[in-house]
Motif scaffolding. Structure first.
Motif, PDB file in Angstrom:
ATOM      1  N   MET A 161       0.663  -6.137 -27.355  1.00  0.00           N
ATOM      2  CA  MET A 161       0.595  -7.275 -28.270  1.00  0.00           C
ATOM      3  C   MET A 161       1.463  -7.029 -29.506  1.00  0.00           C
ATOM      4  SD  MET A 161      -0.847 -10.212 -28.182  1.00  0.00           S
ATOM      5  CE  MET A 161      -0.354 -11.500 -29.335  1.00  0.00           C
ATOM      6  N   LEU A 162       1.483  -5.799 -29.993  1.00  0.00           N
ATOM      7  CA  LEU A 162       2.333  -5.481 -31.138  1.00  0.00           C
ATOM      8  C   LEU A 162       3.812  -5.655 -30.784  1.00  0.00           C
ATOM      9  CD1 LEU A 162       0.460  -2.321 -32.450  1.00  0.00           C
ATOM     10  CD2 LEU A 162       0.859  -4.411 -33.767  1.00  0.00           C
ATOM     11  N   THR A 163       4.188  -5.242 -29.584  1.00  0.00           N
ATOM     12  CA  THR A 163       5.571  -5.435 -29.136  1.00  0.00           C
ATOM     13  C   THR A 163       5.899  -6.925 -29.061  1.00  0.00           C
ATOM     14  OG1 THR A 163       5.475  -3.381 -27.852  1.00  0.00           O
ATOM     15  CG2 THR A 163       7.204  -4.967 -27.274  1.00  0.00           C
ATOM     16  N   HIS A 164       4.950  -7.702 -28.557  1.00  0.00           N
ATOM     17  CA  HIS A 164       5.127  -9.158 -28.446  1.00  0.00           C
ATOM     18  C   HIS A 164       5.307  -9.782 -29.826  1.00  0.00           C
ATOM     19  CE1 HIS A 164       4.602 -13.220 -26.933  1.00  0.00           C
ATOM     20  NE2 HIS A 164       3.552 -13.396 -27.701  1.00  0.00           N
ATOM     21  N   VAL A 165       4.493  -9.362 -30.779  1.00  0.00           N
ATOM     22  CA  VAL A 165       4.604  -9.889 -32.143  1.00  0.00           C
ATOM     23  C   VAL A 165       5.931  -9.468 -32.761  1.00  0.00           C
ATOM     24  CG1 VAL A 165       3.650  -9.653 -34.483  1.00  0.00           C
ATOM     25  CG2 VAL A 165       2.129 -10.074 -32.546  1.00  0.00           C
ATOM     26  N   GLY A 166       6.357  -8.227 -32.495  1.00  0.00           N
ATOM     27  CA  GLY A 166       7.646  -7.773 -33.020  1.00  0.00           C
ATOM     28  C   GLY A 166       8.802  -8.593 -32.491  1.00  0.00           C
ATOM     29  N   GLU A 167       8.742  -8.978 -31.230  1.00  0.00           N
ATOM     30  CA  GLU A 167       9.804  -9.787 -30.639  1.00  0.00           C
ATOM     31  C   GLU A 167       9.835 -11.190 -31.236  1.00  0.00           C
ATOM     32  OE1 GLU A 167       8.703  -9.490 -26.585  1.00  0.00           O
ATOM     33  OE2 GLU A 167       9.756  -7.589 -26.230  1.00  0.00           O
ATOM     34  N   ARG A 168       8.678 -11.660 -31.719  1.00  0.00           N
ATOM     35  CA  ARG A 168       8.596 -13.012 -32.292  1.00  0.00           C
ATOM     36  C   ARG A 168       8.504 -12.980 -33.817  1.00  0.00           C
ATOM     37  NH1 ARG A 168       3.517 -15.706 -29.692  1.00  0.00           N
ATOM     38  NH2 ARG A 168       4.205 -17.366 -31.101  1.00  0.00           N
ATOM     39  N   ARG A 169       8.914 -11.869 -34.433  1.00  0.00           N
ATOM     40  CA  ARG A 169       8.668 -11.678 -35.852  1.00  0.00           C
ATOM     41  C   ARG A 169       9.286 -12.767 -36.725  1.00  0.00           C
ATOM     42  NH1 ARG A 169      12.337  -8.137 -34.040  1.00  0.00           N
ATOM     43  NH2 ARG A 169      14.334  -7.905 -35.119  1.00  0.00           N
ATOM     44  N   LYS A 170      10.483 -13.253 -36.373  1.00  0.00           N
ATOM     45  CA  LYS A 170      11.121 -14.283 -37.202  1.00  0.00           C
ATOM     46  C   LYS A 170      10.298 -15.568 -37.197  1.00  0.00           C
ATOM     47  CE  LYS A 170      15.864 -12.583 -36.643  1.00  0.00           C
ATOM     48  NZ  LYS A 170      17.232 -12.911 -36.180  1.00  0.00           N
ATOM     49  N   GLU A 171       9.828 -15.938 -36.018  1.00  0.00           N
ATOM     50  CA  GLU A 171       8.995 -17.144 -35.906  1.00  0.00           C
ATOM     51  C   GLU A 171       7.671 -16.964 -36.643  1.00  0.00           C
ATOM     52  OE1 GLU A 171       6.073 -18.958 -32.459  1.00  0.00           O
ATOM     53  OE2 GLU A 171       7.799 -17.724 -31.873  1.00  0.00           O
ATOM     54  N   LEU A 172       7.016 -15.802 -36.460  1.00  0.00           N
ATOM     55  CA  LEU A 172       5.702 -15.577 -37.049  1.00  0.00           C
ATOM     56  C   LEU A 172       5.777 -15.366 -38.554  1.00  0.00           C
ATOM     57  CD1 LEU A 172       4.217 -13.232 -34.297  1.00  0.00           C
ATOM     58  CD2 LEU A 172       3.727 -15.651 -34.661  1.00  0.00           C
ATOM     59  N   THR A 173       6.877 -14.821 -39.040  1.00  0.00           N
ATOM     60  CA  THR A 173       7.034 -14.619 -40.478  1.00  0.00           C
ATOM     61  C   THR A 173       6.994 -15.948 -41.217  1.00  0.00           C
ATOM     62  OG1 THR A 173       8.266 -12.549 -40.250  1.00  0.00           O
ATOM     63  CG2 THR A 173       8.630 -13.825 -42.268  1.00  0.00           C
ATOM     64  N   LEU A 174       7.599 -16.958 -40.647  1.00  0.00           N
ATOM     65  CA  LEU A 174       7.585 -18.278 -41.277  1.00  0.00           C
ATOM     66  C   LEU A 174       6.190 -18.868 -41.333  1.00  0.00           C
ATOM     67  CD1 LEU A 174      10.787 -19.821 -39.614  1.00  0.00           C
ATOM     68  CD2 LEU A 174      10.544 -18.977 -41.964  1.00  0.00           C
ATOM     69  N   GLU A 175       5.334 -18.509 -40.362  1.00  0.00           N
ATOM     70  CA  GLU A 175       3.999 -19.105 -40.285  1.00  0.00           C
ATOM     71  C   GLU A 175       2.939 -18.281 -40.999  1.00  0.00           C
ATOM     72  OE1 GLU A 175       1.001 -20.962 -36.848  1.00  0.00           O
ATOM     73  OE2 GLU A 175       2.929 -20.048 -36.308  1.00  0.00           O
ATOM     74  N   TYR A 176       3.018 -16.948 -40.917  1.00  0.00           N
ATOM     75  CA  TYR A 176       1.942 -16.101 -41.430  1.00  0.00           C
ATOM     76  C   TYR A 176       2.358 -15.169 -42.568  1.00  0.00           C
ATOM     77  CZ  TYR A 176      -0.227 -17.483 -37.021  1.00  0.00           C
ATOM     78  OH  TYR A 176      -0.732 -18.201 -35.979  1.00  0.00           O
ATOM     79  N   GLY A 177       3.629 -15.029 -42.818  1.00  0.00           N
ATOM     80  CA  GLY A 177       4.087 -14.052 -43.796  1.00  0.00           C
ATOM     81  C   GLY A 177       4.908 -12.975 -43.122  1.00  0.00           C
ATOM     82  N   ASN A 178       5.406 -12.065 -43.933  1.00  0.00           N
ATOM     83  CA  ASN A 178       6.371 -11.092 -43.439  1.00  0.00           C
ATOM     84  C   ASN A 178       5.810 -10.201 -42.331  1.00  0.00           C
ATOM     85  OD1 ASN A 178       8.876  -9.713 -43.438  1.00  0.00           O
ATOM     86  ND2 ASN A 178       7.953  -8.060 -44.646  1.00  0.00           N
ATOM     87  N   VAL A 179       6.513 -10.166 -41.215  1.00  0.00           N
ATOM     88  CA  VAL A 179       6.212  -9.268 -40.100  1.00  0.00           C
ATOM     89  C   VAL A 179       7.468  -8.432 -39.883  1.00  0.00           C
ATOM     90  CG1 VAL A 179       5.600  -9.066 -37.673  1.00  0.00           C
ATOM     91  CG2 VAL A 179       4.632 -10.930 -39.044  1.00  0.00           C
ATOM     92  N   SER A 180       7.452  -7.206 -40.381  1.00  0.00           N
ATOM     93  CA  SER A 180       8.646  -6.373 -40.315  1.00  0.00           C
ATOM     94  C   SER A 180       8.575  -5.404 -39.147  1.00  0.00           C
ATOM     95  CB  SER A 180       8.811  -5.588 -41.618  1.00  0.00           C
ATOM     96  OG  SER A 180       7.798  -4.613 -41.739  1.00  0.00           O
ATOM     97  N   THR A 181       9.739  -5.036 -38.668  1.00  0.00           N
ATOM     98  CA  THR A 181       9.806  -4.049 -37.591  1.00  0.00           C
ATOM     99  C   THR A 181       9.310  -2.696 -38.081  1.00  0.00           C
ATOM    100  OG1 THR A 181      12.119  -3.639 -38.193  1.00  0.00           O
ATOM    101  CG2 THR A 181      11.703  -5.199 -36.405  1.00  0.00           C
TER     102      THR A 181
END
Length: 507
Positions: A161-181
């Protein structure tokens, strides 16, 4: 038993802990070797005798002896017999108690497992020592998994799941806040460390059913659940987080019962200071909330620790039943502990707590419990009762026999691996790869068809161009032929004409 659990005697007078006030929690404290474990065992036996199940963490392995009766041949039981006579414990007799053995590593007891989802991001962050930023990313991961219906059961699921979130980080950052590698990578490394401590054995299914903790034997005694914690103590953060998770699950699962006549479960938390060491405020708030409110669920919590100042004031203030064994005042910290412990007891003029606390002999304790109105009873200097069960560990063979014959059986022994986030995401990735391969193949086929079409068109244009060129040549040849024929014809005609004219002139 009508007065509660017998603890021992003070000046020949029996001292009891009221059952209807036992859910106001408690503390058993004292320096190493002063009798804390024996007091814990005796209190657990008392609860079991009146049908109250218990959970105890067995840090040294000694509490496993609860499953077997004591014996006159055991080296510790001679002084116990003498103690029983000294305090007038007339019905003292050796007795075994119903036990169930548990072990996070599945070696000395039935495996204890929970799922990653049940543990939640707060406790997992504590377990993996994450920063606030990393905890935020982990919380986002849990939210996305819940939103997409992805089950987080074990550490493989969380890693996927963490890998999945990392792959979608640009999309999720806009919705939830910064998701950095960087945060994703740090959490993945912490997961690796957790695995190395045996954490992957704790997360999975079948998850523990709390009703298996809360039961009685056929003769009405409360079952004593013993967690083998000697190996677990090598991973103190895992130990503390597991016990806090268990308390949280009890709090969230059990119904409200108010103040029952006796507890539904008594929870003994040994080495309790590990729960509070370097704990962030969010976790401390969680502990305080659980301890404050879980008593209305009928659960009593006893903290066992060497030094009473290891327990934060916000928690210590809720511990109504106290058993304080001897403390040593060798260092300034020890002296502060002595003073703090003395100040927590209700004053009893005949007992100089500050002095007595450093003079108590082994098996003697300062005890203060609650009266029927819930107010603390003045402190007494109590000779604690001896245990009825064996004071010492079981042999490996005895433990094996007990595990095979208890109520749990093999219910938790076989690990399950059902479809969860890891499998779903792997299937998605596989399907996406197949779709990409099919799209690429279709694109290549389209390109080949287009290329063939263009080649055909090029050949056709070339053929037409050739046809046109041949037609022009033929026209040129025909024109030249006609021109030559015409020229030849003219020449022949001119010759004939000159011939005729020449003949006419001669004639």
């Amino acid at each position: 038993m009508e007065e509660g659990i017998f603890l021992g005697t003070a000046n020949g007078q029996p001292q009891h802990m009221r059952l209807d006030k036992a859910n106001r929690h408690g503390l058993i404290a004292g320096a190493t070797g002063t009798g804390k474990t024996i007091s814990l065992q005796g209190i657990a036996e008392g609860f079991s005798q009146v049908g109250v199940p218990c959970f105890v963490s067995d840090v040294k392995g000694d509490l496993s002896g609860l499953a077997m009766p004591g014996s006159v041949t055991h080296k510790l039981h001679t002084p116990f017999t003498e103690r029983a006579k000294e305090i007038g414990y007339d019905d003292y007799a050796y007795e075994a108690f119903p036990v169930q053995f548990w072990d996070l590593f599945g070696k000395q007891g039935h495996p204890v497992r929970t799922t990653v989802s049940e543990m939640g991001p707060l406790l997992l962050s504590r377990l993996m020592e994450l920063t606030d930023t990393q905890e935020g990313v982990l919380t986002i991961t849990f939210h996305v998994a819940d939103k997409e219906g992805l089950l987080l059961l074990d550490l493989d699921d969380l890693q996927s799941m963490l890998t999945h979130v990392g792959e979608r980080r640009k999309e999720l950052t806009l919705e939830y806040g910064n998701v950095s590698t960087a945060s994703i990578g740090a959490i993945q490394r912490s997961l690796l460390q957790l695995r190395s401590q045996g954490g992957d054995m704790f997360f999975g299914e079948p998850a523990l059913k709390l009703e298996d903790f809360i039961g009685t034997s056929e003769d009405g005694k409360g079952i004593i659940n013993i967690l083998a914690a000697d190996q677990l103590m090598q991973s103190p953060r895992l130990y503390a987080t597991f016990l806090l998770w268990l308390l949280s699950e009890l709090f969230e699962t059990l119904p409200e019962v108010g103040d029952p006549d006796k507890p539904k479960l008594v929870f003994f938390f040994d080495e309790a200071h590990l729960l509070f060491d370097d704990a962030p405020k969010a976790l401390m708030d969680k502990v305080e909330q659980v301890v404050r409110l879980i008593r209305s669920k009928g659960v009593s919590v006893f903290f066992i620790t060497q030094n009473p100042i290891d327990i934060p004031d916000t928690v210590a203030g809720q511990l109504g039943n106290r058993v304080q064994h001897a403390l040593r005042a060798f260092t300034p910290r020890d002296q502060r502990a002595v003073k703090a412990a003395a100040e927590t007891f209700r004053v009893n003029p005949p007992v100089d707590v500050g002095t007595a606390i450093t003079e108590l002999r082994v098996g003697e304790a300062l005890v203060s419990t609650l009266d029927r109105k819930g107010a603390p009873i003045p402190v007494e200097r109590v000779l604690m009762k001896p245990p009825r069960a064996r004071a010492g560990p079981l042999t490996a063979e005895e433990r094996k026999v007990m595990m095979a014959s208890d109520e749990v059986g093999s219910k938790y022994d076989q690990l399950l691996d059902r479809v969860s986030a890891e499998e779903v995401l792997a299937e998605r990735a596989s399907q996406a790869a197949a779709n990409a391969a099919a799209a690429k193949k279709a694109e290549e086929e389209a390109e080949a068809a287009e290329k063939a079409r263009k080649e055909k068109e090029r050949a056709s244009r070339s053929s037409r161009s050739s046809s046109r060129r041949m037609s022009t040549t033929e026209k040129a040849i025909n024109s030249a032929t006609r021109s030559m024929a015409s020229s030849i014809g003219r020449q022949i005609g001119n010759a004939l004409l000159r011939g005729i004219l020449g003949s006419m002139k001669r004639g």
